[in-house]
Enzyme design. Structure first.
Site, short mmCIF file in Angstrom:
data_model
loop_
_atom_site.label_atom_id
_atom_site.label_comp_id
_atom_site.label_asym_id
_atom_site.label_seq_id
_atom_site.Cartn_x
_atom_site.Cartn_y
_atom_site.Cartn_z
N ARG A 56 -12.23 -10.12 17.03
CA ARG A 56 -13.44 -10.83 16.61
C ARG A 56 -13.47 -10.87 15.09
NH1 ARG A 56 -14.69 -7.42 13.52
NH2 ARG A 56 -16.64 -8.52 13.22
N GLY A 57 -14.47 -11.61 14.57
CA GLY A 57 -14.49 -11.87 13.13
C GLY A 57 -13.79 -13.20 12.90
N ALA A 58 -14.40 -14.05 12.09
CA ALA A 58 -13.95 -15.44 11.99
C ALA A 58 -12.46 -15.60 11.66
CB ALA A 58 -14.82 -16.18 10.97
N GLN A 206 -21.29 -3.94 15.87
CA GLN A 206 -20.09 -4.07 15.02
C GLN A 206 -20.21 -3.21 13.76
OE1 GLN A 206 -21.61 -6.59 16.56
NE2 GLN A 206 -20.23 -8.26 17.07
N ASP A 247 -19.31 -16.96 9.43
CA ASP A 247 -18.49 -17.62 10.46
C ASP A 247 -18.33 -19.10 10.19
OD1 ASP A 247 -19.93 -15.17 11.77
OD2 ASP A 247 -18.06 -15.55 12.85
O1 MRU Z 1 -19.33 -11.72 16.92
P1 MRU Z 1 -18.40 -11.30 15.83
O2 MRU Z 1 -18.17 -9.83 15.78
O3 MRU Z 1 -17.10 -12.09 15.86
O4 MRU Z 1 -19.14 -11.71 14.48
C1 MRU Z 1 -18.47 -11.52 13.27
C2 MRU Z 1 -19.29 -11.87 12.08
O5 MRU Z 1 -20.40 -12.35 12.18
C3 MRU Z 1 -18.64 -11.68 10.75
O6 MRU Z 1 -19.57 -11.35 9.77
C4 MRU Z 1 -17.94 -12.98 10.34
O7 MRU Z 1 -17.10 -13.43 11.35
C5 MRU Z 1 -17.17 -12.85 9.08
S1 MRU Z 1 -15.67 -11.92 9.34
C6 MRU Z 1 -14.82 -11.89 7.89
#
Ligand code: MRU
Length: 357
Positions: A56-58, A206, A247
């Site tokens: 996960r994470g963009a 997270q 994201d």
């Molecule tokens: O649902 P997730 O854990 O994928 O959400 C992640 C986030 O909101 C992060 O802040 C975002 O993706 C930036 S990661 C560098």
């Protein structure tokens, strides 16, 4: 305030590994108790790992999507070229359907599609080999983007500061240093002493499971708080700066990020605390004019009604579970990007810095 003096930084966790044609993902749903690298045997497994937030994470889901496409095409080179490219299109649409909000997934899959389309005379085996190299390049590039973000954000981190972050935009969300956490890692390496406050980030935690874990592993001074405590800490003068990831950045500078980010931004503005958003170019979406057009993922209600396996809400209670929110650009002090620290008006500064993207 007393600070832990910085020891040398230990290696950051590896989120994704590509090894002899196999994708391994660190299963983030098992952190912080277990660190397990899980091989991904099929494209369906990769889709599921993205959907279930094992990865996960963009930026990380963009990289996983690119490798996932390679995994899905590995057994398909017996097809004729037209059939192979049709299968590629099908897998791109399939992988893209795993999560809607982070634009990095579509960005990576579009880049992969262009590589295939550019090889007009290649056979399926040659296209697959080029796609593997393209996925490795996306992965390698993200390391460099994180480092550049870290360097551009580094001047913001001063000794003695309290820095609040929300969700996880660190090593676990990217190929290496993270986005929001990259300036913090570099400042720590330079010996600057500061304290990070990590919001726990309900409902999937997270901040508690991932951000506090990776910062603690690396020897940073990190304190975990519940989301509802952030405004109080601001009122007590403990927070000097907020940095979060994102994201998707719309063309006007509105930013989608993990649910709860908007509340943090509003509180920061009330208390006059700078609110920065860190991102690589792969998260900037010029095709989306404003944050209103960003699709917000709605997730399973069990994430809200349960803590782990234990139900904590009455049966039959109506639930909403939007996984992201949009912070209007007016609340954003600056965008820490791989090409510099951008200031408002973002419609102009984004265009100036990313004219040729
Ligand atoms: O649902 P997730 O854990 O994928 O959400 C992640 C986030 O909101 C992060 O802040 C975002 O993706 C930036 S990661 C560098």
């Amino acid at each position: 305030m007393t600070f832990i003096s910085p020891p040398p930084m230990s290696p950051l966790p590896t989120t994704l590994r590509w090894d002899a044609g196999t994708l391994y993902l660190l299963d983030q749903t098992r952190l912080p108790l277990e660190t397990v690298m899980e091989p991904q045997a099929t494209v369906e497994q990769v889709w599921d790992s993205i959907k279930q937030l094992k990865v996960r994470g963009a930026p990380a889901i963009g990289i996983a999507g690119a490798y996932g496409l390679v995994v899905g095409l590995q057994g398909q080179t017996h097809r004729d070229r037209a059939d192979f490219l049709q299968e590629l299109d099908r897998l791109v649409a399939y992988l893209d359907s795993a999560r809607p909000t982070a634009v990095n997934l579509r960005w990576a899959l579009t880049r992969m599609t262009r590589v295939a389309q550019g090889l007009t005379a290649a056979n399926p085996a040659e296209i697959l080999a080029a796609l593997e190299q393209a996925a490795i390049a996306i992965h390698d590039e993200d390391r460099q983007l994180c480092r550049a973000i870290g360097e551009h954000g580094l001047p913001l981190i001063q000794p003695g500061m309290g820095v609040l972050t929300h969700c996880n935009a660190g090593s676990l969300a990217t190929a290496e240093l993270g986005t929001a956490l990259a300036p913090l890692y570099l400042a720590h390496q330079q010996g600057r002493a500061f304290r990070v406050y990590a919001d726990e980030t309900r409902p999937l935690l997270q901040g508690a499971r991932l951000t506090s874990w990776e910062l603690q592993q690396s020897g940073l001074d990190v304190t975990l708080i519940c989301d509802s405590m952030a405004a109080h800490l601001m009122s007590q003068g403990l927070i000097d700066l907020v940095i979060v990831g994102t994201d998707r950045v719309a063309a006007n500078g509105d930013v989608a990020n993990k649910i709860g980010t908007l509340s943090v931004a509003i509180a920061a503005q009330y208390f006059g605390i700078p609110f920065y958003v860190a991102c690589p170019y792969s998260t900037i979406d010029f095709a989306t004019a404003t944050g209103n057009a960003i699709v917000i993922e709605e997730r399973d209600e069990a994430e809200v009604t349960h803590f782990g396996d234990r139900r904590t809400a009455p049966l039959g209670i109506p639930v909403r579970n939007p996984a992201f929110d949009v912070t209007p650009h007016a609340l954003v002090t600056g965008l820490i990007t791989d090409r510099g620290l951008l200031r408002p008006p973002y419609a102009d500064s984004l265009r100036q810095h990313y004219a040729q993207v």
